[in-house]
Design a protein around this motif. Structure first.
Motif, PDB file in Angstrom:
ATOM      1  N   GLY A 192       9.014  36.195   7.906  1.00  0.00           N
ATOM      2  CA  GLY A 192       8.003  35.145   7.814  1.00  0.00           C
ATOM      3  C   GLY A 192       7.554  34.650   9.178  1.00  0.00           C
ATOM      4  N   ALA A 193       8.444  34.719  10.134  1.00  0.00           N
ATOM      5  CA  ALA A 193       8.132  34.218  11.474  1.00  0.00           C
ATOM      6  C   ALA A 193       7.376  35.237  12.314  1.00  0.00           C
ATOM      7  N   ASP A 194       7.386  36.509  11.894  1.00  0.00           N
ATOM      8  CA  ASP A 194       6.697  37.541  12.677  1.00  0.00           C
ATOM      9  C   ASP A 194       5.201  37.264  12.798  1.00  0.00           C
ATOM     10  N   ALA A 195       4.621  36.693  11.773  1.00  0.00           N
ATOM     11  CA  ALA A 195       3.179  36.449  11.772  1.00  0.00           C
ATOM     12  C   ALA A 195       2.766  35.369  12.766  1.00  0.00           C
ATOM     13  N   VAL A 196       3.683  34.443  13.059  1.00  0.00           N
ATOM     14  CA  VAL A 196       3.333  33.334  13.955  1.00  0.00           C
ATOM     15  C   VAL A 196       3.952  33.468  15.338  1.00  0.00           C
ATOM     16  N   ARG A 197       4.828  34.429  15.530  1.00  0.00           N
ATOM     17  CA  ARG A 197       5.560  34.533  16.795  1.00  0.00           C
ATOM     18  C   ARG A 197       4.620  34.664  17.990  1.00  0.00           C
ATOM     19  N   VAL A 198       3.751  35.633  17.971  1.00  0.00           N
ATOM     20  CA  VAL A 198       2.862  35.865  19.115  1.00  0.00           C
ATOM     21  C   VAL A 198       1.883  34.703  19.320  1.00  0.00           C
ATOM     22  N   PRO A 199       1.202  34.226  18.266  1.00  0.00           N
ATOM     23  CA  PRO A 199       0.288  33.104  18.498  1.00  0.00           C
ATOM     24  C   PRO A 199       0.983  31.854  19.028  1.00  0.00           C
ATOM     25  N   VAL A 200       2.169  31.551  18.526  1.00  0.00           N
ATOM     26  CA  VAL A 200       2.889  30.360  18.990  1.00  0.00           C
ATOM     27  C   VAL A 200       3.262  30.508  20.462  1.00  0.00           C
ATOM     28  N   VAL A 201       3.787  31.641  20.837  1.00  0.00           N
ATOM     29  CA  VAL A 201       4.180  31.863  22.230  1.00  0.00           C
ATOM     30  C   VAL A 201       2.957  31.805  23.150  1.00  0.00           C
ATOM     31  N   VAL A 202       1.872  32.429  22.740  1.00  0.00           N
ATOM     32  CA  VAL A 202       0.646  32.414  23.558  1.00  0.00           C
ATOM     33  C   VAL A 202       0.121  30.990  23.701  1.00  0.00           C
ATOM     34  N   LEU A 203       0.069  30.241  22.613  1.00  0.00           N
ATOM     35  CA  LEU A 203      -0.424  28.864  22.667  1.00  0.00           C
ATOM     36  C   LEU A 203       0.451  27.989  23.558  1.00  0.00           C
ATOM     37  N   ILE A 204       1.750  28.176  23.505  1.00  0.00           N
ATOM     38  CA  ILE A 204       2.649  27.392  24.343  1.00  0.00           C
ATOM     39  C   ILE A 204       2.444  27.737  25.821  1.00  0.00           C
ATOM     40  N   VAL A 205       2.355  29.012  26.127  1.00  0.00           N
ATOM     41  CA  VAL A 205       2.146  29.417  27.525  1.00  0.00           C
ATOM     42  C   VAL A 205       0.811  28.888  28.040  1.00  0.00           C
ATOM     43  N   LEU A 206      -0.243  29.000  27.242  1.00  0.00           N
ATOM     44  CA  LEU A 206      -1.544  28.491  27.657  1.00  0.00           C
ATOM     45  C   LEU A 206      -1.512  26.966  27.840  1.00  0.00           C
ATOM     46  N   GLY A 207      -0.793  26.269  26.962  1.00  0.00           N
ATOM     47  CA  GLY A 207      -0.647  24.824  27.106  1.00  0.00           C
ATOM     48  C   GLY A 207       0.071  24.457  28.394  1.00  0.00           C
ATOM     49  N   LEU A 208       1.101  25.205  28.738  1.00  0.00           N
ATOM     50  CA  LEU A 208       1.821  24.953  29.996  1.00  0.00           C
ATOM     51  C   LEU A 208       0.921  25.224  31.199  1.00  0.00           C
ATOM     52  N   ILE A 209       0.079  26.234  31.099  1.00  0.00           N
ATOM     53  CA  ILE A 209      -0.867  26.511  32.191  1.00  0.00           C
ATOM     54  C   ILE A 209      -1.838  25.339  32.355  1.00  0.00           C
ATOM     55  N   CYS A 210      -2.292  24.767  31.243  1.00  0.00           N
ATOM     56  CA  CYS A 210      -3.163  23.586  31.321  1.00  0.00           C
ATOM     57  C   CYS A 210      -2.467  22.435  32.031  1.00  0.00           C
ATOM     58  N   VAL A 211      -1.205  22.217  31.716  1.00  0.00           N
ATOM     59  CA  VAL A 211      -0.432  21.160  32.378  1.00  0.00           C
ATOM     60  C   VAL A 211      -0.316  21.457  33.870  1.00  0.00           C
ATOM     61  N   GLN A 212      -0.035  22.699  34.226  1.00  0.00           N
ATOM     62  CA  GLN A 212       0.111  23.064  35.638  1.00  0.00           C
ATOM     63  C   GLN A 212      -1.199  22.888  36.405  1.00  0.00           C
ATOM     64  N   ILE A 213      -2.305  23.269  35.800  1.00  0.00           N
ATOM     65  CA  ILE A 213      -3.604  23.081  36.452  1.00  0.00           C
ATOM     66  C   ILE A 213      -3.865  21.599  36.687  1.00  0.00           C
ATOM     67  N   THR A 214      -3.566  20.783  35.691  1.00  0.00           N
ATOM     68  CA  THR A 214      -3.753  19.340  35.829  1.00  0.00           C
ATOM     69  C   THR A 214      -2.885  18.789  36.952  1.00  0.00           C
ATOM     70  N   LEU A 215      -1.636  19.214  37.023  1.00  0.00           N
ATOM     71  CA  LEU A 215      -0.737  18.747  38.074  1.00  0.00           C
ATOM     72  C   LEU A 215      -1.251  19.118  39.464  1.00  0.00           C
ATOM     73  N   LEU A 216      -1.735  20.332  39.608  1.00  0.00           N
ATOM     74  CA  LEU A 216      -2.246  20.766  40.910  1.00  0.00           C
ATOM     75  C   LEU A 216      -3.498  19.991  41.310  1.00  0.00           C
ATOM     76  N   CYS A 217      -4.361  19.711  40.349  1.00  0.00           N
ATOM     77  CA  CYS A 217      -5.564  18.928  40.658  1.00  0.00           C
ATOM     78  C   CYS A 217      -5.205  17.489  41.043  1.00  0.00           C
ATOM     79  N   VAL A 218      -4.246  16.908  40.353  1.00  0.00           N
ATOM     80  CA  VAL A 218      -3.810  15.553  40.722  1.00  0.00           C
ATOM     81  C   VAL A 218      -3.194  15.567  42.112  1.00  0.00           C
ATOM     82  N   TRP A 219      -2.455  16.614  42.452  1.00  0.00           N
ATOM     83  CA  TRP A 219      -1.894  16.750  43.806  1.00  0.00           C
ATOM     84  C   TRP A 219      -3.019  16.756  44.846  1.00  0.00           C
ATOM     85  N   CYS A 220      -4.069  17.532  44.574  1.00  0.00           N
ATOM     86  CA  CYS A 220      -5.217  17.586  45.500  1.00  0.00           C
ATOM     87  C   CYS A 220      -5.912  16.233  45.600  1.00  0.00           C
ATOM     88  N   LEU A 221      -6.038  15.530  44.476  1.00  0.00           N
ATOM     89  CA  LEU A 221      -6.639  14.197  44.511  1.00  0.00           C
ATOM     90  C   LEU A 221      -5.779  13.223  45.311  1.00  0.00           C
TER      91      LEU A 221
END
Length: 165
Positions: free
Chosen positions: A41-70
């Motif tokens: 049952g988890a096979d269907a959501v494994r890849v999308p969940v992992v991708v969404l989490i990684v992309l969300g972390l990238i969004c957080v990292q981009i925000t952190l770097l921009c705040v650092w520059c500000l």
């Protein structure tokens, strides 16, 4: 803003950035392995969940770097320049994308009985909260634009006053 405040915020940003890198490199692979072992049952959501989490972390990292520059611009006294808008716009975009990713995570987890409806509701509520943060930053951008315009006007008035004197 005082030097101690800027230093404290930079320490917090560095710790959060290191935490997100740790989550990406250690915790996400462990989550992927756990989802693989969770059954068919988890096979269907494994890849999308992992991708969404990684992309969300990238969004957080981009925000952190921009705040650092500000913060660097604040320290130099150049935060009221047009260059600051680029960083604020990127923060608004990253937080907005983060909200969409939260809604996407809820949509991926909603079908079936693998995840309780309350958890999906919490994820959706978090997505609304993140979207609210993007709107708050948008309002702050408008305030920055006003402050920058006032700074330009004050500089022009000082120049005129200098000519008179």
């Amino acid at each position: 803003m005082g030097k101690l405040t800027i230093l404290a915020l930079r320490v917090v940003l560095a710790v959060v950035l290191a935490g997100t890198v740790f989550v990406q490199t250690v915790m996400v692979p462990l989550l992927a392995a756990d989802l693989t072992e969770a059954g068919p049952g988890a096979d269907a959501v494994r890849v999308p969940v992992v991708v969404l989490i990684v992309l969300g972390l990238i969004c957080v990292q981009i925000t952190l770097l921009c705040v650092w520059c500000l913060l660097t611009m604040v320290r130099r006294g150049t935060v009221f320049s047009p260059a600051a808008f680029r960083y604020v716009d990127v923060v608004i975009g990253a937080v907005g994308v983060g909200a969409l990713l939260m809604f996407g995570l809820g949509a991926v987890l909603a079908p079936g009985e693998g995840v309780a409806p309350g958890v999906v509701l919490l994820i959706g509520g978090t997505g609304v909260a993140v979207a609210g943060v993007a709107l708050i930053v948008l309002v702050l951008r408008m305030l920055l634009a006003r402050a920058a315009a006032t700074d330009v006007e004050a500089t022009a008035l000082r120049s005129e006053l200098g000519e008179v004197i």
